[in-house]
Design a protein around this motif. Structure first.
Motif, PDB file in Angstrom:
ATOM      1  N   SER B 241      -1.929 -43.067   4.922  1.00 24.01           N
ATOM      2  CA  SER B 241      -2.623 -41.832   4.565  1.00 24.01           C
ATOM      3  C   SER B 241      -3.874 -42.119   3.731  1.00 24.01           C
ATOM      4  N   ARG B 242      -3.936 -43.292   3.148  1.00 20.71           N
ATOM      5  CA  ARG B 242      -5.119 -43.636   2.357  1.00 20.71           C
ATOM      6  C   ARG B 242      -6.067 -44.487   3.178  1.00 20.71           C
ATOM      7  N   ALA B 243      -7.339 -44.419   2.819  1.00 20.77           N
ATOM      8  CA  ALA B 243      -8.345 -45.238   3.494  1.00 20.77           C
ATOM      9  C   ALA B 243      -9.498 -45.489   2.529  1.00 20.77           C
ATOM     10  N   LEU B 244     -10.196 -46.591   2.757  1.00 18.94           N
ATOM     11  CA  LEU B 244     -11.408 -46.867   1.989  1.00 18.94           C
ATOM     12  C   LEU B 244     -12.518 -47.130   2.992  1.00 18.94           C
ATOM     13  N   SER B 245     -13.484 -46.232   3.009  1.00 16.92           N
ATOM     14  CA  SER B 245     -14.612 -46.434   3.918  1.00 16.92           C
ATOM     15  C   SER B 245     -15.594 -47.399   3.269  1.00 16.92           C
ATOM     16  N   THR B 246     -15.925 -48.462   4.004  1.00 12.69           N
ATOM     17  CA  THR B 246     -16.818 -49.473   3.437  1.00 12.69           C
ATOM     18  C   THR B 246     -18.282 -49.214   3.801  1.00 12.69           C
ATOM     19  N   ALA B 247     -18.521 -48.101   4.486  1.00 11.96           N
ATOM     20  CA  ALA B 247     -19.889 -47.812   4.927  1.00 11.96           C
ATOM     21  C   ALA B 247     -20.838 -47.759   3.732  1.00 11.96           C
ATOM     22  N   ASP B 248     -21.873 -48.559   3.763  1.00  7.43           N
ATOM     23  CA  ASP B 248     -22.911 -48.582   2.709  1.00  7.43           C
ATOM     24  C   ASP B 248     -22.336 -48.887   1.328  1.00  7.43           C
ATOM     25  N   LEU B 249     -21.227 -49.558   1.278  1.00 10.98           N
ATOM     26  CA  LEU B 249     -20.527 -49.665   0.005  1.00 10.98           C
ATOM     27  C   LEU B 249     -21.334 -50.328  -1.120  1.00 10.98           C
ATOM     28  N   PRO B 250     -21.931 -51.496  -0.914  1.00 12.20           N
ATOM     29  CA  PRO B 250     -22.679 -52.041  -2.058  1.00 12.20           C
ATOM     30  C   PRO B 250     -23.785 -51.094  -2.506  1.00 12.20           C
ATOM     31  N   ARG B 251     -24.529 -50.551  -1.525  1.00 11.30           N
ATOM     32  CA  ARG B 251     -25.651 -49.671  -1.865  1.00 11.30           C
ATOM     33  C   ARG B 251     -25.181 -48.435  -2.631  1.00 11.30           C
ATOM     34  N   LEU B 252     -24.078 -47.854  -2.143  1.00  9.14           N
ATOM     35  CA  LEU B 252     -23.535 -46.653  -2.787  1.00  9.14           C
ATOM     36  C   LEU B 252     -23.291 -46.897  -4.272  1.00  9.14           C
ATOM     37  N   LEU B 253     -22.677 -48.029  -4.590  1.00  4.35           N
ATOM     38  CA  LEU B 253     -22.332 -48.296  -5.981  1.00  4.35           C
ATOM     39  C   LEU B 253     -23.564 -48.690  -6.798  1.00  4.35           C
ATOM     40  N   TYR B 254     -24.435 -49.508  -6.209  1.00  5.75           N
ATOM     41  CA  TYR B 254     -25.642 -49.906  -6.945  1.00  5.75           C
ATOM     42  C   TYR B 254     -26.547 -48.702  -7.228  1.00  5.75           C
ATOM     43  N   ASP B 255     -26.558 -47.731  -6.301  1.00  9.24           N
ATOM     44  CA  ASP B 255     -27.455 -46.583  -6.452  1.00  9.24           C
ATOM     45  C   ASP B 255     -26.867 -45.467  -7.319  1.00  9.24           C
ATOM     46  N   ASN B 256     -25.586 -45.600  -7.643  1.00  6.23           N
ATOM     47  CA  ASN B 256     -24.937 -44.490  -8.368  1.00  6.23           C
ATOM     48  C   ASN B 256     -24.367 -44.922  -9.704  1.00  6.23           C
ATOM     49  N   TYR B 257     -25.154 -45.727 -10.381  1.00  8.80           N
ATOM     50  CA  TYR B 257     -24.718 -46.249 -11.670  1.00  8.80           C
ATOM     51  C   TYR B 257     -24.506 -45.135 -12.694  1.00  8.80           C
ATOM     52  N   SER B 258     -25.211 -44.038 -12.520  1.00  5.81           N
ATOM     53  CA  SER B 258     -25.110 -42.938 -13.488  1.00  5.81           C
ATOM     54  C   SER B 258     -24.385 -41.732 -12.908  1.00  5.81           C
ATOM     55  N   HIS B 259     -23.647 -41.928 -11.843  1.00  4.09           N
ATOM     56  CA  HIS B 259     -22.917 -40.816 -11.218  1.00  4.09           C
ATOM     57  C   HIS B 259     -21.915 -40.209 -12.206  1.00  4.09           C
ATOM     58  N   PRO B 260     -21.841 -38.866 -12.261  1.00  3.33           N
ATOM     59  CA  PRO B 260     -20.909 -38.235 -13.230  1.00  3.33           C
ATOM     60  C   PRO B 260     -19.443 -38.636 -13.009  1.00  3.33           C
ATOM     61  N   GLN B 261     -19.121 -39.117 -11.814  1.00  3.40           N
ATOM     62  CA  GLN B 261     -17.735 -39.516 -11.570  1.00  3.40           C
ATOM     63  C   GLN B 261     -17.302 -40.668 -12.495  1.00  3.40           C
ATOM     64  N   TRP B 262     -18.262 -41.482 -12.914  1.00  2.06           N
ATOM     65  CA  TRP B 262     -17.906 -42.572 -13.848  1.00  2.06           C
ATOM     66  C   TRP B 262     -17.435 -42.002 -15.177  1.00  2.06           C
ATOM     67  N   ASP B 263     -18.040 -40.875 -15.595  1.00  7.09           N
ATOM     68  CA  ASP B 263     -17.570 -40.228 -16.832  1.00  7.09           C
ATOM     69  C   ASP B 263     -16.161 -39.692 -16.634  1.00  7.09           C
ATOM     70  N   ASP B 264     -15.953 -39.132 -15.439  1.00 13.10           N
ATOM     71  CA  ASP B 264     -14.647 -38.541 -15.129  1.00 13.10           C
ATOM     72  C   ASP B 264     -13.552 -39.616 -15.146  1.00 13.10           C
ATOM     73  N   VAL B 265     -13.796 -40.703 -14.445  1.00  7.87           N
ATOM     74  CA  VAL B 265     -12.769 -41.754 -14.394  1.00  7.87           C
ATOM     75  C   VAL B 265     -12.701 -42.486 -15.736  1.00  7.87           C
ATOM     76  N   GLY B 266     -13.839 -42.573 -16.417  1.00  8.16           N
ATOM     77  CA  GLY B 266     -13.853 -43.209 -17.737  1.00  8.16           C
ATOM     78  C   GLY B 266     -12.978 -42.469 -18.738  1.00  8.16           C
ATOM     79  N   ALA B 267     -12.864 -41.149 -18.558  1.00  6.30           N
ATOM     80  CA  ALA B 267     -12.018 -40.358 -19.456  1.00  6.30           C
ATOM     81  C   ALA B 267     -10.539 -40.563 -19.169  1.00  6.30           C
ATOM     82  N   ARG B 268     -10.229 -41.017 -17.948  1.00  2.56           N
ATOM     83  CA  ARG B 268      -8.824 -41.248 -17.591  1.00  2.56           C
ATOM     84  C   ARG B 268      -8.415 -42.709 -17.780  1.00  2.56           C
ATOM     85  N   CYS B 269      -9.373 -43.622 -17.608  1.00  3.49           N
ATOM     86  CA  CYS B 269      -9.045 -45.053 -17.627  1.00  3.49           C
ATOM     87  C   CYS B 269      -8.580 -45.471 -19.023  1.00  3.49           C
TER      88      CYS B 269
END
Lengths: 256, 378
Positions: B241-269
C-alpha cells in the motif's frame, strides 16, 4: 613531589547514591587516590583539608537557606564545579514539591513543624552558581564519572554523549519496547549515559538521565496518547527524578 | 546428481532445510538468520532450522511492530525485523586499535584482529540484498576501502528468500528492489505451502550455491510450481500500500530546502536517530578513544552514529545543524538525493524499517508526497 589536584565532594539535598558511585569505582579507586588528593569527602573520610579545591563534585539540590549560602562558598573555593546526579543537575525527585505548596507537607511529615526551615522549591545547583560540568543520572554512571575525572587529569574534553538513549539501545540490539510492545518509553527524549539499562530489561526508560538536548517531549507525549495514556499518566511519566528539568517540567504542566 | 548451473530452478521439501543447514555447517559456515527474541525478530546464530520463527508472521506499521502466529508452518512467513544484516559486516561497536606506552617512552600500536567466521545468511530478502549492494558501494567501491567490511564480506553464503507476502510498511515494489530477488545470492528460496506439500522452489544464484545443491536430494522444478511462485511474489508486490516515487527526487529535495513540510516534520521528529540506526544502508560512525587512568593504555573504538544529534555536526566553533528540523532534513536529503550524487544509487531500498521503528511513526512515504504538494492516499 608536585602537588596533586585537590578533589572535594559536597553533599546537599540528596540520597548519597551518586557519592557512592565514586566509592563504587572499586579497582579504579586506588589508582585514582594516587592521582588526586581527596581533600574533602565526608562520606569516605573524616579528614578534611582546607580549600581552595581544584575540582568540586557537587551532589544534591538546594532546599534550605543554609544550603543556598553554602553552595556559594563551595563555588568560591573551587576552580571547577561539576554537578553529579539528577538532584544537583535538575533538582531531583524532591523537586516534585515544586509543583505544590511545601507548607502543606511540613505538618504531615514533622512532629514539630516550627523547627523546619525550608525553601519553597528544590532547585538545581546551576540556579545558584555557575557550573562547569553537569553529569546527569539517578544515580550517575560510575564509568561516566571516571571518564570525567580522567579527562580532567589528562587535560582533554570529557567524552559525554549528548544523544538519546535510543542510540545505546540500537547498538546493543535491544528490540524497541515502544514499537514492539507499545510500552511508553522516555528513551527518545532522554540523555544517554546509562547504557539503556531499563529497555535492556524490557522496561520503558524512566528518564533518570533527564532531557537530552532538543528533547521533543510534546511529540513523544502525543504518541503516548495514541498508545492509550491519559493526561494523568503523561504527567506521572515526566514527573520523576528530573521533574524540574525544563523540558520535562513544561511537558508535565501541559498535561495537568 | 545432475550438474546445476546459475539460474537453474529445483525443488526441495521443507524437511530438506535441515540437510541444507548441515551441509553449510560441514563447509565451515556459521549460520545466522531470524529468530524470535523479546517480541521481535533478531538476527542471530541458528542452531538449526528449528530456530527460525516457523509458524509466525509479522505485522508492521508506522511506529508499530508485532509478531502473530500463522495458521500454517511457514519458515519465512514474516517480513523484516528491526535489525538488518549490516550488523554482521559493519558491526555496531568494534575495537579497532590498542596503544600502549612503552618503558622507553615510545608508543606501541596494535591493530585489533578483525577475523570473523564465514557466515551463512539464511533468509535474506530482496530489499536487504539491495541494501548490501548499497553498502558494498560505500565501503568497497569508493576511493577508500573499509578493511573490516571487506574482510567480513569476503566469504559468506547467502540464502535469499522471495517475499510472498508484504507488510503494510513495505514499499520495495515502487523502488524495484523487491519483493522478488534478482541478484546477489547463492540460493534463493520461494516457500510454497500447498494442501499436501510444504516446498521450496530454489533458484541457483552462484557456483557456490550450485555445489551445495548438488549434495541435496532435489527434484527438478515443474512449470505449475514455477507459476505459483511467480504469482505469489507478484501478489506480494501488488499488495503493497505504500510507495515512494523517485521521479525528480534529488531535484525535488534540493529545490525545497525551505518547504513548510520540514517545519511540520521537524515538530514531530524526536531526533532520537532510530531511523538511521535501523536503516540497512546508513553507514555513519564515530571513533571513540578510551584511555586508562594511568595514561599508559588506550583503545580506539568505532561505534554507529547518527546525523540526528547536535554533536554530529560539530566542527570548530560550533554545530552546523542546530534545529531539529535541519537534522531530519539532512538525513532524508542525503538518503534520497545527495546519496545519488555521492554513490550513484539511492540510499533507500524500500524496506520500511525507518517508519516502523520511528517511535512517533514518521513515514517518509508520506513526507515526500507532502513536499511534492500531494495528498497521500492511504
Amino acid at each position: 613531589m608536585s602537588a596533586l589536584p585537590k578533589l572535594a565532594v559536597w553533599k546537599f539535598a540528596s540520597c548519597d547514591g551518586c557519592q557512592l558511585s565514586l566509592l563504587d569505582l572499586e579497582d579504579h579507586l586506588l589508582a585514582l587516590a594516587g592521582k588526586v588528593t581527596i581533600a574533602y569527602f565526608l562520606e569516605a573520610s573524616s579528614t578534611v583539608l582546607p580549600g581552595p579545591y581544584d575540582v568540586s563534585l557537587v551532589e544534591g539540590s538546594i532546599t534550605t537557606p543554609e544550603d543556598a549560602h553554602r553552595i556559594k562558598q563551595v563555588r568560591r573555593q573551587s576552580r571547577l564545579v561539576a554537578t553529579i546526579g539528577a538532584c544537583a543537575t535538575a533538582g531531583g525527585i524532591q523537586a516534585l514539591r515544586n509543583f505544590t505548596d511545601v507548607r502543606d507537607y511540613i505538618p504531615v511529615v514533622y512532629a514539630h513543624p516550627e523547627y523546619i526551615k525550608t525553601l519553597d522549591k528544590s532547585t538545581p545547583i546551576s540556579d545558584h552558581i555557575p557550573v562547569d560540568f553537569q553529569l546527569p543520572g539517578c544515580p550517575i554512571n560510575k564509568n561516566q564519572l571516571l571518564e570525567f575525572i580522567k579527562a580532567l587529569l589528562q587535560g582533554r574534553t570529557p567524552r559525554l554523549a549528548d544523544e538519546s538513549v535510543c542510540l545505546a539501545c540500537k547498538i546493543k540490539g535491544n528490540i524497541c519496547v515502544m514499537v514492539a510492545e507499545g510500552v511508553p518509553c522516555l528513551g527518545p527524549v532522554t540523555h544517554a549515559g546509562c547504557g539503556a539499562l531499563c529497555p535492556t530489561y524490557h522496561r520503558g526508560c524512566y528518564g533518570c538521565y533527564g532531557p537530552k538536548e532538543a528533547a521533543n517531549t510534546a511529540s513523544l507525549s502525543a504518541r503516548c496518547r495514541h498508545l492509550g495514556l491519559s493526561d494523568q499518566d503523561i504527567v506521572r511519566l515526566f514527573r520523576t527524578f528530573n521533574a524540574y528539568a525544563e523540558p520535562f517540567r513544561q511537558e508535565s504542566l501541559a498535561h495537568e | 546428481m545432475s550438474n546445476l548451473h546459475m539460474g537453474d530452478e529445483v525443488v526441495l521439501t521443507a524437511a530438506d532445510l535441515a540437510t541444507l543447514y548441515d551441509i553449510l555447517m560441514q563447509q565451515g559456515f556459521q549460520a545466522v538468520g531470524p529468530t524470535i527474541q523479546d517480541g521481535g525478530l533478531v538476527l542471530d546464530v541458528l542452531g538449526g532450522p528449528a530456530d527460525l520463527p516457523q509458524g509466525w508472521t509479522s505485522e508492521a506499521e508506522a511506529g508499530s511492530f508485532r509478531l502473530a502466529p500463522r495458521t500454517d508452518a511457514a519458515f519465512f512467513g514474516y517480513n523484516l525485523g528491526m535489525e538488518s544484516w549490516k550488523k554482521f559486516f559493519y558491526p555496531p561497536r568494534l575495537a579497532l586499535l590498542q596503544v600502549q606506552s612503552r618503558d622507553d617512552g615510545g608508543l606501541h600500536f596494535q591493530a585489533c584482529s578483525q577475523e570473523a567466521l564465514p557466515l551463512a545468511l539464511i533468509g535474506v530478502r530482496a530489499c536487504e540484498l539491495a541494501a548490501l549492494a548499497v553498502q558494498d558501494r560505500i565501503f568497497l567501491e569508493g576511493p577508500y576501502q573499509d578493511p573490516v567490511y571487506a574482510e567480513r564480506r569476503r566469504a559468506h553464503f547467502i540464502i535469499a528468500v522471495n517475499c510472498t507476502e508484504a507488510d503494510a510498511a513495505c514499499f520495495c515494489a515502487s523502488l524495484g528492489t523487491g519483493p522478488g530477488v534478482t541478484a546477489g545470492f547463492d540460493l534463493a528460496l520461494t516457500e510454497i505451502i500447498n494442501d499436501r506439500e510444504h516446498l521450496f522452489l530454489v533458484t541457483v544464484g552462484s557456483s557456490q550455491g550450485a555445489a551445495v545443491m548438488a549434495n541435496l536430494p532435489h527434484r527438478p522444478a515443474w512449470e505449475e510450481l514455477r507459476q505459483q511462485a511467480r504469482d505469489l511474489v507478484r501478489q506480494a508486490a501488488r499488495s503493497q500500500s505504500r510507495a515512494l516515487s523517485t521521479a525528480d527526487l534529488p531535484r525535488l529535495l534540493y529545490d525545497n530546502y525551505s518547504h513548510p513540510q520540514w517545519d511540520d516534520v521537524g515538530a514531530r521528529c524526536l531526533n532520537c536517530g532510530n531511523c538511521a540506526l535501523v536503516c540497512p544502508t546508513c553507514f555513519c560512525h564515530r571513533l571513540e578513544d578510551a584511555i586508562d587512568l594511568e595514561g599508559r593504555e588506550a583503545e580506539r573504538w568505532r561505534l554507529w552514529d547518527v546525523c540526528h544529534t547536535l554533536q554530529f555536526s560539530y566542527i570548530h566553533g560550533g554545530c552546523i545543524r542546530v534545529s531539529p528540523k535541519s537534522r531530519y532534513r539532512q538525513w532524508l536529503t542525503h538518503k534520497l538525493a545527495a546519496w545519488i550524487d555521492q554513490f550513484g544509487t539511492l540510499g533507500c531500498v524500500g524496506c520500511g524499517r525507518c517508519l516502523v521503528w520511528c517511535p512517533v511513526a514518521i513515514d517518509l512515504t508520506a513526507e515526500i508526497p507532502a513536499i511534492r504538494g500531494q495528498q497521500v492516499k492511504m
